[in-house]
Design a protein around this motif. Structure first.
Motif, PDB file in Angstrom:
ATOM      1  N   ASN A 267      31.891  30.857  37.070  1.00  0.00           N
ATOM      2  CA  ASN A 267      33.313  30.590  36.897  1.00  0.00           C
ATOM      3  C   ASN A 267      33.603  29.210  37.481  1.00  0.00           C
ATOM      4  OD1 ASN A 267      36.091  30.623  36.897  1.00  0.00           O
ATOM      5  ND2 ASN A 267      36.317  32.425  38.236  1.00  0.00           N
TER       6      ASN A 267
ATOM      7  N   ARG B 132      40.021  26.489  30.704  1.00  0.00           N
ATOM      8  CA  ARG B 132      39.283  27.747  30.622  1.00  0.00           C
ATOM      9  C   ARG B 132      40.100  28.779  29.845  1.00  0.00           C
ATOM     10  NH1 ARG B 132      38.477  31.470  35.835  1.00  0.00           N
ATOM     11  NH2 ARG B 132      40.438  32.278  34.998  1.00  0.00           N
TER      12      ARG B 132
ATOM     13  N   THR C  80      42.807  28.040  39.465  1.00  0.00           N
ATOM     14  CA  THR C  80      41.873  28.983  40.112  1.00  0.00           C
ATOM     15  C   THR C  80      40.887  28.319  41.059  1.00  0.00           C
ATOM     16  OG1 THR C  80      40.459  28.788  38.157  1.00  0.00           O
ATOM     17  CG2 THR C  80      41.919  30.701  38.275  1.00  0.00           C
TER      18      THR C  80
ATOM     19  N   THR D 169      39.517  43.705  38.762  1.00  0.00           N
ATOM     20  CA  THR D 169      40.748  43.152  38.218  1.00  0.00           C
ATOM     21  C   THR D 169      40.549  42.677  36.783  1.00  0.00           C
ATOM     22  OG1 THR D 169      40.962  42.199  40.449  1.00  0.00           O
ATOM     23  CG2 THR D 169      42.550  41.453  38.800  1.00  0.00           C
ATOM     24  N   LYS D 170      39.316  42.314  36.439  1.00  0.00           N
ATOM     25  CA  LYS D 170      39.040  41.588  35.206  1.00  0.00           C
ATOM     26  C   LYS D 170      38.629  42.539  34.076  1.00  0.00           C
ATOM     27  CE  LYS D 170      40.079  38.023  37.699  1.00  0.00           C
ATOM     28  NZ  LYS D 170      39.807  38.336  39.063  1.00  0.00           N
TER      29      LYS D 170
ATOM     30  N   SER E 172      34.951  41.793  40.577  1.00  0.00           N
ATOM     31  CA  SER E 172      36.397  41.850  40.628  1.00  0.00           C
ATOM     32  C   SER E 172      36.755  42.797  39.492  1.00  0.00           C
ATOM     33  CB  SER E 172      37.000  40.461  40.394  1.00  0.00           C
ATOM     34  OG  SER E 172      38.392  40.598  40.170  1.00  0.00           O
TER      35      SER E 172
ATOM     36  N   SER F 205      40.247  44.505  46.334  1.00  0.00           N
ATOM     37  CA  SER F 205      40.185  43.314  45.479  1.00  0.00           C
ATOM     38  C   SER F 205      38.727  42.872  45.407  1.00  0.00           C
ATOM     39  CB  SER F 205      41.040  42.176  46.059  1.00  0.00           C
ATOM     40  OG  SER F 205      40.475  41.722  47.280  1.00  0.00           O
ATOM     41  N   GLY F 206      38.459  41.944  44.498  1.00  0.00           N
ATOM     42  CA  GLY F 206      37.110  41.373  44.437  1.00  0.00           C
ATOM     43  C   GLY F 206      36.775  40.681  45.754  1.00  0.00           C
ATOM     44  N   MET F 207      37.766  39.979  46.315  1.00  0.00           N
ATOM     45  CA  MET F 207      37.516  39.273  47.570  1.00  0.00           C
ATOM     46  C   MET F 207      37.226  40.248  48.716  1.00  0.00           C
ATOM     47  SD  MET F 207      37.440  36.359  46.417  1.00  0.00           S
ATOM     48  CE  MET F 207      36.670  35.926  47.941  1.00  0.00           C
TER      49      MET F 207
ATOM     50  N   ASP G  85      27.495  38.433  41.331  1.00  0.00           N
ATOM     51  CA  ASP G  85      28.873  38.718  40.962  1.00  0.00           C
ATOM     52  C   ASP G  85      28.885  38.827  39.436  1.00  0.00           C
ATOM     53  OD1 ASP G  85      31.530  38.542  40.143  1.00  0.00           O
ATOM     54  OD2 ASP G  85      32.120  37.265  41.829  1.00  0.00           O
TER      55      ASP G  85
ATOM     56  N   TYR H 177      33.817  31.234  41.703  1.00  0.00           N
ATOM     57  CA  TYR H 177      35.265  31.372  41.816  1.00  0.00           C
ATOM     58  C   TYR H 177      35.746  30.644  43.078  1.00  0.00           C
ATOM     59  CZ  TYR H 177      39.745  33.505  42.870  1.00  0.00           C
ATOM     60  OH  TYR H 177      41.057  33.695  43.209  1.00  0.00           O
TER      61      TYR H 177
ATOM     62  N   SER I  89      43.454  34.372  36.282  1.00  0.00           N
ATOM     63  CA  SER I  89      42.772  35.639  35.991  1.00  0.00           C
ATOM     64  C   SER I  89      42.183  35.640  34.588  1.00  0.00           C
ATOM     65  CB  SER I  89      43.689  36.842  36.210  1.00  0.00           C
ATOM     66  OG  SER I  89      42.877  38.006  36.399  1.00  0.00           O
TER      67      SER I  89
HETATM   68  O1  P1T Z   1      41.002  38.352  42.464  1.00  0.00           O
HETATM   69  P1  P1T Z   1      40.001  39.308  43.043  1.00  0.00           P
HETATM   70  O2  P1T Z   1      40.054  40.676  42.435  1.00  0.00           O
HETATM   71  O3  P1T Z   1      40.027  39.339  44.541  1.00  0.00           O
HETATM   72  O4  P1T Z   1      38.552  38.772  42.611  1.00  0.00           O
HETATM   73  C1  P1T Z   1      38.023  37.575  43.061  1.00  0.00           C
HETATM   74  C2  P1T Z   1      37.004  37.070  42.079  1.00  0.00           C
HETATM   75  C3  P1T Z   1      35.654  37.312  42.335  1.00  0.00           C
HETATM   76  N1  P1T Z   1      34.693  36.892  41.491  1.00  0.00           N
HETATM   77  C4  P1T Z   1      34.993  36.232  40.361  1.00  0.00           C
HETATM   78  C5  P1T Z   1      33.890  35.766  39.460  1.00  0.00           C
HETATM   79  C6  P1T Z   1      36.323  35.963  40.040  1.00  0.00           C
HETATM   80  O5  P1T Z   1      36.590  35.299  38.902  1.00  0.00           O
HETATM   81  C7  P1T Z   1      37.364  36.388  40.921  1.00  0.00           C
HETATM   82  C8  P1T Z   1      38.795  36.109  40.659  1.00  0.00           C
HETATM   83  N2  P1T Z   1      39.018  35.114  39.692  1.00  0.00           N
HETATM   84  C9  P1T Z   1      40.244  34.713  39.239  1.00  0.00           C
HETATM   85  C10 P1T Z   1      41.404  35.185  39.699  1.00  0.00           C
HETATM   86  C11 P1T Z   1      40.199  33.658  38.205  1.00  0.00           C
HETATM   87  O6  P1T Z   1      41.214  33.430  37.504  1.00  0.00           O
HETATM   88  O7  P1T Z   1      39.134  33.047  38.064  1.00  0.00           O
END
Ligand code: P1T
Length: 389
Positions: free
Chosen positions: A155, A365, A348, A204-205, A202, A83-85, A180, A108, A333
């Motif tokens: 964010n 947002r 968020t 994910t995005k 992340s 994950s991003g985290m 980031d 975030y 997200s």
């Molecule tokens: O959700 P994850 O893949 O662990 O990523 C965390 C993260 C890191 N950096 C930024 C700039 C992010 O926006 C996020 C995750 N943000 C969301 C879930 C959101 O809705 O803003």
């Protein structure tokens, strides 16, 4: 690692996005990278293997993704995470107890939570400053500062930091700069070329792009830091599975195309919102009203697909808009092909409530997707109408 001798290194971004990291499978000719759904690998003799021994350490699908990510960010090395985290947490292991981190004060909510509620307990010190203000950033640097952490755009307030200037300041103070780059994606901005030491994502995005996977990444150039982070990736083990790596790899192929449409649609949405009497303020780096519009034009290849706005009617009106949109799905997200709407304060960024990073309760947002812009504007128009009833 990206081989600078490879013919791929001369390709333009759009072509790299399609080809980086992917080679026809040597065994079968499969054009797409196979999902190597295996935890372990047969060894030729004791301790003698073909480059892969255990999938926490290395997996071919992950290696392909890592090559693609390094290539797109113009870095030598990339490491993928669950994950991003997980990526952020692993990077922060480079900072030792007693050392200091300067972090932007609009990030975030989960990043703030990790820094303030988890890592601070292990002796890392954090200062949160308005990183769009280079003087404030400079003032926050100390002898013990090891890392400067930025989001640009941030964010959810979409503030920007001049990456080259921030890198220079951090380096003069003996600190690394981590950016980031989740909101811009490498299609719009490549922080390593501007002097950053680490890019974090992340995936994910926008990189994944289809809201069907959670992932993260670190991209960098420095070999010693890479060796340490590769060690940590394996030692900590917050790695993505091969199917998730495949999904991000597949998403990356259309990143350039998608970002183009995200940007075009976000410009239409931001211009539309600026004309709405029920909207008090529109925040979008592509608008001339954005205080850092000039920096956005200089530092980014496009304004991005994220638009934030503050409702004149405050939290109650913001809640109506978020509830009433139909095409914009009410969800956390961002960065997927479909448009999303959310209220950062209760969603968020709930973890920054009561802190100096708290955001306006009337803030909305949008993650503007790749649908037809006319449909997006009609949807927002009807939801704004309801907010006025
Ligand atoms: O959700 P994850 O893949 O662990 O990523 C965390 C993260 C890191 N950096 C930024 C700039 C992010 O926006 C996020 C995750 N943000 C969301 C879930 C959101 O809705 O803003």
């Amino acid at each position: 690692m990206t081989d600078p001798q490879s013919p791929i290194s001369t390709l333009k971004f759009e072509s790299l996005a399609v080809h980086a990291g992917t080679q026809a499978d040597p065994g079968t000719g499969a054009v797409m990278t196979p999902i190597y759904q295996t935890s372990t690998y047969a060894q030729v003799d004791v301790g003698v293997h073909r480059g892969f021994e255990y999938s926490r350490t290395d997996n071919p699908t992950r290696s392909a993704l890592q090559t693609a990510l390094a290539t797109l960010e113009g870095g030598r090395y990339a490491l993928a995470f669950a994950s991003g985290m997980a990526a952020t947490d692993t990077l922060l292991r480079l900072v030792k107890p007693g050392e200091h981190v300067v972090c932007g004060n609009d990030v975030y909510g989960g990043t703030y939570r990790l820094f303030d509620k988890v890592l601070a307990e292990y002796g890392l010190e954090f200062s949160f400053v308005d990183a769009s203000d280079l003087q404030a950033l400079q003032m926050a640097l100390r002898a013990e500062t090891r890392l400067v952490w930025l989001e640009t755009p941030t964010n959810p307030l979409l503030r920007l930091t001049d990456i080259s200037m921030a890198a220079e300041m951090a380096h003069r103070a003996g600190a690394w700069l981590a950016v980031d780059n989740t909101f811009a994606s490498p299609a719009l901005q490549q922080p390593l070329a501007l002097g950053a030491d680490f890019v974090v994502h992340s995936t994910t995005k926008y990189l994944g792009g289809h809201s069907d996977v959670v992932g993260g990444a670190i991209v960098l150039n420095d070999e010693a830091a890479y060796e340490r982070l590769k060690f940590l990736q394996n030692a900590i083990g917050a790695v993505p599975g091969p199917q998730d790596c495949f999904l991000v790899l597949r998403g990356i192929k259309t990143l350039a195309l998608r970002m183009e449409r995200h940007c075009i649609n976000a410009v239409r949405v931001a211009n539309f919102l600026e004309e709405q009497p029920r909207v008090a303020q529109v925040i979008f780096p592509g608008l001339v009203s954005h205080p850092q519009h000039g920096l956005a034009q200089q530092q980014m290849r496009g304004p991005g697909g994220m638009v934030s706005f503050i409702m004149a009617g405050g939290e109650a009106a913001a809640r109506v808009v978020a509830r009433e949109t139909r095409l914009f799905t009410l969800a956390e997200s961002l960065g997927g092909v479909e448009s999303l709407i959310e209220l950062p304060a209760p969603m968020t960024h709930a973890s920054v409530a009561g802190s100096p990073l708290a955001v306006d309760a009337g803030l909305v947002r949008l993650s503007v997707g790749i649908e037809h812009a006319d449909d997006l504007l009609s949807d927002l128009a009807q939801a704004l109408q309801k907010a006025g009833e």
